[in-house]
Design an enzyme around this catalytic site. Sequence first.
Site, short mmCIF file in Angstrom:
data_model
loop_
_atom_site.label_atom_id
_atom_site.label_comp_id
_atom_site.label_asym_id
_atom_site.label_seq_id
_atom_site.Cartn_x
_atom_site.Cartn_y
_atom_site.Cartn_z
CG HIS A 270 7.77 -11.13 0.08
ND1 HIS A 270 6.92 -10.34 -0.64
CD2 HIS A 270 8.90 -10.41 0.24
CE1 HIS A 270 7.50 -9.20 -0.92
NE2 HIS A 270 8.71 -9.22 -0.40
CE1 TYR B 231 15.58 -3.35 9.39
CE2 TYR B 231 15.90 -5.69 9.04
CZ TYR B 231 15.32 -4.49 8.68
OH TYR B 231 14.48 -4.45 7.61
#
Length: 488
Positions: free
Chosen positions: A171, A258
Amino acid sequence: MSFKIAIIGAGSVGFTKKLFTDILCVPEFRDVEFALTDISEHNLGMIRAILERIVEANNLPTRVTATTDRRRALEGARYVISCVRVGGLDAYADDIRIPLKYGVDQCVGDTICAGGILYGQRNIPVILDFCKDIREVAAPGARFLNYANPMAMNTWAAIEYGKVDTVGLCHGVQHGAAQIAEVLGASSVKELDYICSGINHQTWFVDLRLNGRRIGKEELITAFEAHPVYAKQEKLRIDVLKRFGVYSTESNGHLSEYLPWYRKRPEEITRWIDLSDWIHGETGGYLRHTTETRNWFETDFPRALEQARRPIDPARRSNEHASHILEALETGRVYRGHFNLRNTGVITNLPADAIIESPGFVDRFGINMVSGITLPEACAATCTASINVQRMSVHAAVTGDIDLLKLAVLHDPLVGAVATPEEVWQMVDEMVVAQARWLPQYAEAIPAAQERLSRATVKTREWDGAARQPVRSIEEMRRDKGAAAPAG
């Protein structure tokens, strides 16, 4: 319509309830059977009680069954939904704690980085067991909808090795779109049209239009910097927007782990994060949040059971993809969403074998992806670095190759920015030994890892990270919820 939906990991009570009520918002699905399965009889009992209360309160013919026998739950299922966390909070705590000893400070640790990679090592053997059961006892052509993280690794393994029709669902795109609509002053996210593409948790809004008008980089930067909340909570995300030219779907905390630039030194972490909520970058933020949520639900279960008496309101159907996909496949009503599938020319400048997250349309013919999207070069470069880590991690998880696992961790962008090869080798040994009971594929490698640890020379430190927050007690959570409640 009458068919069976199996939910694996249904003991994830709040999320299972959301999926259940979403699906029952579709009028044609009143006669569906939901088969719940989980390894926790306690959690399974709680969620079954809640769902049966919903069925009773809404006078529905829907059937709800619950069993710890997974194959029994999967028998004849047309759809199988997974939201499992192998190892639970015990293993998750090690995903955060052990890397910290080597200087790797994670906010979430469920996608890549050291924690996400080990999470994948625990999940993938179980995902492949699910796939075997689906092939053997589910309905012919059953579809596997994976909500479990690490999304790309789990979906990659299910498709490449499990040989099951699989789609990964998340989501993040919807949440990012809601933020953009808000800062641009839209009255509803429906006014925003967008193309968002990349890989799970590294998707990028490469085309934005508000009521048909294209939104450029400078307008979006100005809007975010003027927002009284997001300007403080999303500093890192806004910095990436300035440098890359496009907005990322992921929260400040998620995105920070990341990339190799923002969390590699403690002083940099505190510069870029915000501690108003876990998702904006605190050390082990999601571990704290999930621990508190579990503790709160155990205490708050009677209230949750009472709330289950409320009528199902289709107007409150969530934007989770699962119910919309099922509706499109079963009724032919077209649904546009963002799905995790193997890249087959969908994104031109990412590897063909990667699991990408990109726009698609669903109808009774299946999921049809929009092909020919080219990411900005910086976005593609960032995604490719993660894809290389994911590929090695999946192959290591399937083969039990601990050397390949170490190479995957070594190539992780944040780990590589913080740790030396010697530190990575010792850290992986320590994590594999600590989590041995959830890593059957490494059984033969663990004695040697234990022996190496017995003569380890790499120095570590015990610390809580640059921005750790304590887990709140039930009393503190109740107080904070009361303080946050609107007057009247």
